[in-house]
Structures are given as C-alpha cells and as structure tokens.
Design an enzyme around this catalytic site. Structure first.
Site, PDB file in Angstrom:
ATOM      1  N   LYS A 133       0.852  -1.186   0.000  1.00  0.00           N
ATOM      2  CA  LYS A 133       0.000   0.000   0.000  1.00  0.00           C
ATOM      3  C   LYS A 133       0.883   1.228   0.000  1.00  0.00           C
ATOM      4  O   LYS A 133       2.045   1.190   0.430  1.00  0.00           O
ATOM      5  CB  LYS A 133      -0.896   0.010   1.234  1.00  0.00           C
ATOM      6  CG  LYS A 133      -2.177   0.799   1.041  1.00  0.00           C
ATOM      7  CD  LYS A 133      -3.201   0.061   0.186  1.00  0.00           C
ATOM      8  CE  LYS A 133      -4.475   0.876   0.038  1.00  0.00           C
ATOM      9  NZ  LYS A 133      -5.506   0.134  -0.709  1.00  0.00           N
ATOM     10  N   ASP A 173      -6.900   4.391  -4.994  1.00  0.00           N
ATOM     11  CA  ASP A 173      -7.587   4.273  -3.709  1.00  0.00           C
ATOM     12  C   ASP A 173      -8.238   5.633  -3.479  1.00  0.00           C
ATOM     13  O   ASP A 173      -8.445   6.375  -4.448  1.00  0.00           O
ATOM     14  CB  ASP A 173      -6.587   3.894  -2.594  1.00  0.00           C
ATOM     15  CG  ASP A 173      -7.277   3.451  -1.297  1.00  0.00           C
ATOM     16  OD1 ASP A 173      -7.817   2.335  -1.283  1.00  0.00           O
ATOM     17  OD2 ASP A 173      -7.286   4.228  -0.321  1.00  0.00           O
TER      18      ASP A 173
END
Length: 451
Positions: A133, A173
């Site tokens: 991430k 995201d």
C-alpha cells in the site's frame, strides 16, 4: 481497540506485545493486526511450524517501508512539500499489489494497516498477488488539474525506483482515480522508457480493463448477495444505506438496485442525503465524477430529497442493509447499536476497516450478518489482477467476461471464508473465516520459501 485479554495463545500474545512496543504510535496498524491474530488462535495451535518458524512474527513486519518527500509547485508558483509512502508488506505469493491513497489523514500507521489487510485480501482472491500500500498526505480536493499533475509527477519520480510489473503494481484508492493514475503512468513511462502494466486502474486507451471502475462496488454486492442467500435472505425489497459517494459507493448503489434493493442514503465528508424513493447512482456519478462537487447538490437534481449536515449521522437512518464505503473506523459501537435497534440485518464492508472493534462486537452479539472488508472489498484488487493478466497477454476482455470472472471470484471468496470458519469451529463467523483463509495460503508459501 481490542485487548489481548481475549487471546490466550502465548506465542500470539508475545507477537502482539512486541508489536505494541515497536509500533506504539500506530493505532490503526495495531488494531488491524490484533483483529487478525485473535482469529488465528485455533490455526496456530494445530501446526507447530507457525511458531517454530515465527510465521506470525514475520508476517506482521513489512518486508520494506519506503518514505520520501514529494516537492511540487502550486499554481501560485509556491513550492509545497508532502510526504510519500510505499509499504511493501508481503511478496510470498506474488508481486506487491495495493492502492495509493491521497488524503490528509495518510500517515505511516494508516498505510501499514492498509498494507497488512491487503496481504489477506489479495490471498483470498486466489490470484498471485502479494500485499502492499502507498500514498501521501497530499489532498487533491480543490486542486487544479495542473497542481495534481505536478504532484503526481514528483511522487512518481521517486516511487518509480521501487515498483515494476513483476515487483510492485500500485493502483488507485481514496483520492486516486483515473486522472491521477494517468499522470502517474505518464511519468513512469517517461522516466523508465517502457510501456508495462506497472499500474492498474488505467484508462481503456492505454491498457486499462473494462469493469475495473465498477469492480469494488459490484464485488461488494456479489459477496453480500452470496452471504444473504446462504442465510435465506436476498437484496429484494431491502432498504440499503451506503456511506460515501466515491467509486465504491456509486457502483455498489448500481448493483444493489440491479439485485432488487433500494439505496435510500449516501454521504460525503460534509453530510448525507436521504431519498426514500431511491438514490439515482447516475446523479451521484455526475456530481462526483464529472462536476467534482459536494453531495448536497443532489437536491438540485432531486428537490424532494433531504440533506443533513455531518456525515456520521447517516447510520441513524433506518435500513435493512448497511454498506460502509467511506473510510476506516466510521462505524463505532453506538452507531452499530443504532443500526441494530433500527432493524438492520447485515453490515457489509466496502471501505477498509470501517467498523471499530466495538462495532464488530455489537454485530456479533446481535447475531446480524457481517462481512469484513478484506473479503467483501476484494473485488477491486481482484479485477486489478485481471487487468495485470490482460496487460501481460496484450489482450482486452469484454465487460461481460471481466464481470463474470469478478462474480465468480467474490462468490468463491465467500465460500472459502464460510468453509474456513466452519472447519475451525466458528461456523457463520465470516470475519474469522476471512482471516484464516487468507492466512493459510500466505503462511504455506512462507513455509516453503524458508527464512
């Protein structure tokens, strides 16, 4: 946050206690890890190799953390500086895969929690993807296209050293949509002089996949539908509340309606709207994706709707199904109890870790259906994996082909979670089943590959 009092396994307690010392200032990360470890007690006790090779201790530490400065020039000619991150958490089953988040709340704790969750989520898809991430505390909201471009170019100038189609494949995201992915990809291609599938969520004209935009929202509903049907329920006639109004929420609305439900409330960070006749996802799409405006303007299109300032109150709207699709820890214990008191039969998570431990305990005490994000939110990364496959083959599949594969993957994830929960004596506990099923594949790969 959960306490380790409910954990009795000495090995797991030692891992958690050690992590609390090392990561004392990372509450979101500690919360995510503890929730998983509690579920793994019966698994760890069946195989001594997990403790002997310290699989859990290794799994809670990222393989690599990259943190860097991101200087960029605003429209006024002033140099701004943000902080960039990429946490490459686990590559046991494939190259790191996970999104980039651009939001003022981004810090190391948030990125580590998201990366840790991503390891299990990616494992559940059955596709060969590890977990990672990244992101920045940059806020694209209110910025011009030029400012966003200059930020993305600076961010990628550093990030490109650490990623690649067989190393680490970022995606979008919160705050990273088609515009941002395009700028990021353009800079990567310019610096590296190569056209590869290094990012997913790309535009269709340069390697993107049909159905990727819809994937997380559609996947959420496919998972929820499987869980509902397994418990004698369905979307038909159900009143649904969806928090958020971004990519996940918009397409969860569309699929909910296709499956027979009616979405009566949605939100953004300022407030929420209620439309008892059903919120038109196309209007939200126009407001958010085209005009980049606030959800309050829905009333300009549908004057009969109601707007309430403050987004947390959305969980007071009586509903049959709740789908939190905004951000982490958005449903606390009190909001969960309000949902239950108002007759909610199921909470299906579309955002990452949107329910606090207190909220989850309330769901479980009331016996309502609950799906954790690492399972029900996996449709986006699953379709990103399908985009990677298409890029590798230099092929493009039809929307129907991708959607059918997505539906099959999500139904398979539910079946795997349900089976794992039942095998380890927790039938119906999809949260525990997701943690166990996701863990087993990664742990097995780690055992094979040595220290």
């Amino acid at each position: 946050m959960l306490t380790t009092m409910s954990m009795k396994n000495a090995y797991l307690l030692s891992v958690m206690d050690d992590l609390k010392v090392k990561s004392a200032h990372e509450p979101e990360f500690l919360q995510a890890v503890e929730e998983v470890l509690e579920s793994l007690e019966p698994v760890v006790e069946t195989d001594p190799r997990y403790e002997r090779q310290n699989i859990i201790g290794r799994m809670v530490e990222p393989e690599r953390v990259v943190m860097f400065r991101v200087p960029w020039v605003d429209d006024g000619g002033k140099v701004q500086v943000n902080r960039g991150y990429r946490v490459q958490f686990n590559s046991a089953i494939g190259p790191y895969k996970g999104g980039l988040r651009l939001h003022p709340s981004v810090n190391l704790s948030v990125i580590k929690f998201l990366g840790f969750e991503q390891v299990f989520k990616n494992s559940l898809t059955t596709l060969p993807m590890g977990g990672g991430k990244g992101g920045s505390d940059f806020d694209p909201k209110g910025k011009s296209d030029g400012e966003v471009m200059r930020f993305c170019q600076s961010f990628m100038t550093e990030l490109q050293r650490h990623i690649g189609p067989d190393t680490d494949v970022p995606a979008g995201d919160i705050g990273v949509g088609a515009r941002e992915i395009g700028f990021l990809f353009g800079q990567y291609k310019k610096i590296r002089n190569e056209f590869t599938g290094v990012l997913t969520g790309k535009g269709l004209s340069y390697g993107g996949s049909l159905a990727r935009t819809e994937a997380t929202g559609f996947g959420l509903c496919y998972f929820a539908d499987a869980q509902l049907r397994d418990n004698g329920q369905s979307f038909a006639g159900k009143r649904v509340v969806i928090s958020g109004s971004g990519n996940v929420a918009i397409y969860a609305n569309q699929k909910c309606v296709q499956l027979g439900g009616k979405v009566i409330a949605m939100s953004d960070s300022n407030g929420y709207i209620v439309d008892e006749n059903g919120i038109d996802y196309k209007v939200i799409q126009e407001i958010k994706e085209v005009k980049r405006d606030r959800i309050k303007t829905y009333l300009d299109y549908v004057p009969s709707a109601r707007y309430v300032e403050g987004c947390s109150g959305i969980w007071t709207v009586p509903c049959d199904i709740a789908m939190p699709c905004a951000t982490q820890n958005e449903i606390g214990e009190n909001s969960a109890k309000t949902l239950i008191a108002n007759g909610c039969i199921g909470v299906f998570e579309g955002a990452n870790m949107p329910s606090t431990p207190g909220a989850i305990a309330a769901y479980q005490a009331a016996g309502i259906l609950f799906s954790p994000a690492k399972a029900s939110n996996a449709g986006g990364v699953a379709t990103s994996g399908l985009e990677m496959s298409q890029n590798s083959e230099r092929l493009s599949w039809t929307f129907e082909e991708v959607d059918a594969k997505l539906k099959g993957i999500m139904e398979g994830i539910y079946a795997a979670c349900a089976a794992a929960a039942e095998k380890y004596g927790m039938k119906g506990n999809i949260q525990a089943g997701a943690n166990i099923a996701g863990f087993l594949k990664v742990a097995d790969a780690m055992l094979w590959q040595g220290i």
